[in-house]
Design an enzyme around this catalytic site. Structure first.
Site, PDB file in Angstrom:
ATOM      1  N   HIS A  20       6.465   2.797  -0.386  1.00 42.08           N
ATOM      2  CA  HIS A  20       6.405   3.388   0.952  1.00 42.08           C
ATOM      3  C   HIS A  20       4.993   3.748   1.397  1.00 42.08           C
ATOM      4  O   HIS A  20       4.694   3.721   2.592  1.00 42.08           O
ATOM      5  CB  HIS A  20       7.300   4.632   1.009  1.00 42.08           C
ATOM      6  CG  HIS A  20       8.754   4.339   0.986  1.00 42.08           C
ATOM      7  ND1 HIS A  20       9.628   4.770   1.960  1.00 42.08           N
ATOM      8  CD2 HIS A  20       9.508   3.635   0.112  1.00 42.08           C
ATOM      9  CE1 HIS A  20      10.850   4.355   1.678  1.00 42.08           C
ATOM     10  NE2 HIS A  20      10.799   3.670   0.549  1.00 42.08           N
ATOM     11  N   ASP A 119       7.625   8.989   7.275  1.00 45.89           N
ATOM     12  CA  ASP A 119       8.615   8.070   6.740  1.00 45.89           C
ATOM     13  C   ASP A 119       9.976   8.478   7.302  1.00 45.89           C
ATOM     14  O   ASP A 119      10.275   9.666   7.423  1.00 45.89           O
ATOM     15  CB  ASP A 119       8.619   8.173   5.204  1.00 45.89           C
ATOM     16  CG  ASP A 119       9.382   7.056   4.526  1.00 45.89           C
ATOM     17  OD1 ASP A 119      10.601   6.944   4.760  1.00 45.89           O
ATOM     18  OD2 ASP A 119       8.772   6.285   3.757  1.00 45.89           O
ATOM     19  N   ALA A 347      -0.409  -9.915  -8.688  1.00 45.92           N
ATOM     20  CA  ALA A 347      -0.712 -11.143  -7.952  1.00 45.92           C
ATOM     21  C   ALA A 347      -0.816 -10.831  -6.466  1.00 45.92           C
ATOM     22  O   ALA A 347      -0.115  -9.946  -5.966  1.00 45.92           O
ATOM     23  CB  ALA A 347       0.388 -12.186  -8.183  1.00 45.92           C
TER      24      ALA A 347
END
Length: 466
Positions: A20, A119, A347
């Protein structure tokens, strides 16, 4: 010479867990770049802010300021092993820890908060703005279907009953969710667990969102306009600004120069450049989830037997968690890679999924990861765990038909081999890739300078700063 106070002061409250914090900071930095005379106080725990802010930014560089809230942990904290323990302890400290941190920031800056971004999980944003008389803008980081399910929590409980989760009932009474089964829903939608602070938070969220000036969603207008229209019937305003992970990075083409080493420290793109088109299995389960040991072993055995090239973004120590013979076959003297396999601790996922060599993405069904798979035009093999992931899996497999759920919902050697075969070598996989192409193009248009997500972001900037 004294520094003049900012024209406005915006508070940003983060749910400091899972994935988040990073997308919230991405949104805030985009808004902040358009309003250099507005200060953004970014409230998260010491741990969550430390993961996303550089030392210079945390110490006051720019107009986005790192502010720490109490994490609720005791001074001497010994983890019990319960996965949700830190979340539960943090939620016991809210909203008092945020009120205290905001008041301290207002004193330090000398300017009251003029807008509050939180949020969407942090339901108490609605109470904060009533106390302060300012605008509240919650951000929903998942997709529109799970948000609609939360909005309809009361109706779902009334219709399905408290038992729920029987895999025998669908949400055919909610337009747009007809294909979703009760077992696909987050457990908090089916029933309240009053002993869980997380469950109580999710319980309070839907009614609070009804009062928000607008709800920002990590999606795009064109992806599912019917669901967006359904949400608009209940919420004052919806602003789709996704994919959020692309806000600060414009889409790239395969002809562009390769990534700089700083952006790809483990050489993933260089390794992908050496693989055949649409041949590589990219494996990542996000930044939080850890596979069960038996699933790790089963996945390694399936990769071994199929002998397909794979790039695995692996959390933890491969030498400790993977079968020794698998690690030996998958590495060279230089590290965890060889000509047909590469295991890395991290990655650059968005760039990996855009690479022409990637043929399938094995994922936990996190919404951000799925949006990035759309961006790359890559079909998915789906292993959901919790929260919205089961709904996302169902939508991908049944509604959008762009992914394959693993048999039994778990990773087994046979099930994984069958899924890899279907996506990489059979007609089904080719058809899935064909269905994703229009969506890939849709996202590119939405993220263009005049696209829907960019325009919605401009509307959000205006709402926050003017």
């Amino acid at each position: 010479m004294s520094v003049p106070p900012p024209r406005k002061h915006v508070g940003v409250c983060v749910f400091p867990f899972a994935s988040h914090t990073s997308p919230m900071l991405a949104i805030v930095r985009q808004i902040a770049a358009s309003a250099p005379d507005v200060l953004f106080s970014f409230f998260g725990t010491k741990t969550s802010n430390g993961q996303v802010f550089s030392k210079e930014a945390a110490e006051g560089g720019g107009n986005v300021r790192s502010c720490v809230v109490d994490d609720g942990l005791p001074e001497v904290y010994v983890p019990s092993g319960y996965p949700m323990e830190t979340v539960e302890l943090f939620l016991k400290a809210v909203p008092g820890n945020f009120y205290k941190a905001i008041e301290a920031a207002e004193r330090a800056v000398g300017v009251k908060i003029s807008c509050l971004i939180t949020d969407a999980f942090l339901w108490f944003g609605a109470e904060m703005v009533r106390d302060k008389g300012v605008r509240w803008i919650p951000v929903w980081f998942s997709g529109p279907q799970p948000l609609l399910a939360h909005v309809y929590t009361d109706l779902i409980r009334e219709t399905l009953g408290s038992e729920g989760l029987q895999d025998s009932k669908t949400l055919d009474f909610i337009p747009g969710l007809e294909s979703i089964r009760d077992k696909d829903l987050p457990s908090e939608v089916i029933r309240l667990d009053p002993t869980s602070q997380f469950s109580v938070m999710i319980e309070k969220m839907p009614q609070s969102l009804l009062t928000a000036a607008t709800v920002v969603v990590n999606s795009l207008d064109e992806l599912n306009p019917f669901i967006t229209a359904q949400l608009q019937k209940h919420l004052k305003k919806i602003l789709n600004v996704g994919p959020i992970s692309m806000l600060s990075t414009p889409p790239k083409t395969e002809k562009e120069a390769p990534l700089l080493p700083a952006a790809d420290p483990h050489g993933c793109i260089q390794w992908l450049n050496e693989q055949p088109p649409a041949s590589v299995v990219y494996i990542s389960f996000g930044s939080v989830i850890t596979l069960l040991p038996r699933e790790v072993t089963a996945l390694a055995e399936a990769l071994d037997e199929t002998a397909v090239p794979f790039l695995w973004s692996f959390r933890g120590d491969p030498n400790e968690q993977l079968p020794p013979e698998f690690v030996t076959r998958s590495t060279t003297a230089e590290g965890c890679s060889n000509s047909k396999s590469k295991i890395v601790p991290w990655a650059p996922q968005l760039d990996v999924l855009r690479h022409s060599s990637v043929g399938v993405f094995l994922t936990h069904c996190g919404w951000n990861s799925l949006l990035e798979s759309f961006t790359g035009g890559v079909p998915t093999i789906l292993r959901p765990f919790y929260g919205d992931q089961n709904m996302n899996c169902r939508c991908m497999e049944v509604v959008m038909r762009m992914g394959i759920g693993l048999e039994g919902g778990k990773i087994t050697k046979a099930g994984t081999m069958a899924a890899l075969r279907r996506v990489l070598f059979e007609k089904e996989g080719k058809e899935m890739r064909g269905r994703i192409v229009p969506l890939k193009e849709m996202i590119a248009r939405a993220m263009a300078a005049s696209g829907s997500s960019r325009k919605n972001l401009e509307s959000l900037m205006e709402m926050v700063t003017k």
